[in-house]
Design an enzyme around this catalytic site. Structure first.
Site, PDB file in Angstrom:
ATOM      1  N   ASN A 200       0.876  -1.203   0.096  1.00 61.60           N
ATOM      2  CA  ASN A 200       0.131   0.008   0.138  1.00 61.60           C
ATOM      3  C   ASN A 200       0.877   1.252   0.033  1.00 61.60           C
ATOM      4  OD1 ASN A 200      -1.411   2.318   1.183  1.00 61.60           O
ATOM      5  ND2 ASN A 200      -3.009   0.808   1.664  1.00 61.60           N
TER       6      ASN A 200
ATOM      7  N   ASP B  94      -1.662  -3.804  10.288  1.00 62.24           N
ATOM      8  CA  ASP B  94      -2.925  -4.203   9.553  1.00 62.24           C
ATOM      9  C   ASP B  94      -3.718  -3.203  10.489  1.00 62.24           C
ATOM     10  OD1 ASP B  94      -4.537  -5.816   7.901  1.00 62.24           O
ATOM     11  OD2 ASP B  94      -5.743  -6.646   9.428  1.00 62.24           O
ATOM     12  N   SER B  95      -4.945  -2.597   9.569  1.00 58.96           N
ATOM     13  CA  SER B  95      -5.412  -1.638  10.280  1.00 58.96           C
ATOM     14  C   SER B  95      -7.051  -1.621   9.405  1.00 58.96           C
ATOM     15  CB  SER B  95      -4.471  -0.158  10.192  1.00 58.96           C
ATOM     16  OG  SER B  95      -4.309  -0.050   8.813  1.00 58.96           O
TER      17      SER B  95
ATOM     18  N   TYR C  95      -9.740   6.123   3.955  1.00 56.98           N
ATOM     19  CA  TYR C  95     -11.049   6.696   4.580  1.00 56.98           C
ATOM     20  C   TYR C  95     -10.513   8.082   5.313  1.00 56.98           C
ATOM     21  CZ  TYR C  95     -13.276   2.081   4.382  1.00 56.98           C
ATOM     22  OH  TYR C  95     -13.999   0.932   3.908  1.00 56.98           O
ATOM     23  N   ASN C  96      -9.598   8.561   4.725  1.00 55.22           N
ATOM     24  CA  ASN C  96      -9.062   9.827   5.465  1.00 55.22           C
ATOM     25  C   ASN C  96     -10.063  11.298   5.196  1.00 55.22           C
ATOM     26  OD1 ASN C  96      -5.670  10.100   6.030  1.00 55.22           O
ATOM     27  ND2 ASN C  96      -6.819   8.228   5.789  1.00 55.22           N
TER      28      ASN C  96
END
Length: 199
Positions: A10, A69-70, A156-157
């Protein structure tokens, strides 16, 4: 530990992690630079997925590996998108589609019930068979907006508002975001553990 592999494909995460790790006396290398492909995230928890990614990168390269992982946890949606945040609107991953699906799911939810948090687990494996991986977690409390705001960041910022600062994560400058974020909290905890172990 001179080299550290970041076990992620990413680009947004890699940029963020590199900035946050810049002060460490390590050569940070993205897994892609070493020919390591992403591994399927088959875990049932954030910790399991981070371990899977770190172990894969460490096994392929023979180097220590750090993986994150988030996800975004929205209370009114029972914790969704949660573990499936990247693929919330399906595969391949598409941040705009994920944000649109989230805003649609939240359309009828009143302001007082729009609480959410970003959550991150960061795992450090010193070698592929490390029996005691270092694991740290962090969270960032906020609320879901009714429309996207800002152009910075990723994921999603644009729809995650920090109520203390009155800004979405996408409206913040990098320095502020990297101080407040779930990933920053987790990395600070991890660095504390590293210092305690004199690593």
């Amino acid at each position: 530990m001179k080299h550290l592999v970041l076990a992620s494909g990413n680009a947004g995460k890699l940029e963020e992690l590199r900035a946050m790790l810049a002060d460490l006396p390590l050569q940070i290398v993205a897994q892609g630079e070493l020919g390591v492909d992403d591994v399927p995230e088959t875990g049932l928890t954030f910790v399991e997925n981070a371990l899977i990614k770190a172990r894969h990168a460490s096994t392929v390269t023979g180097l220590p590996a750090l993986a994150d992982d988030s996800g975004l946890i929205v209370d009114a949606l029972g914790g969704a998108p949660g573990l499936y945040s990247a693929r919330y609107a399906g595969s391949p991953t598409d941040a705009n589609a994920n944000n649109a699906k989230l805003l649609e799911a939240m359309r009828e939810i009143p302001a007082e019930r729009r609480s959410a948090r970003f959550y991150a687990v960061i795992v450090l494996l010193r070698h592929p068979e490390d029996p005691q991986p270092l694991i740290a977690e962090g969270s960032w409390e906020g609320v879901i907006t009714t429309a996207p705001r800002g152009t910075g960041g990723f994921g999603y910022n644009p729809v995650f508002l920090d109520p203390v600062h009155g800004l979405t994560a996408a409206e913040m400058d990098t320095a502020l975001k990297n101080r407040l974020s779930h990933r920053a909290v987790a990395l600070a905890t991890l660095q504390h553990k590293l210092h305690a172990l004199s690593l």
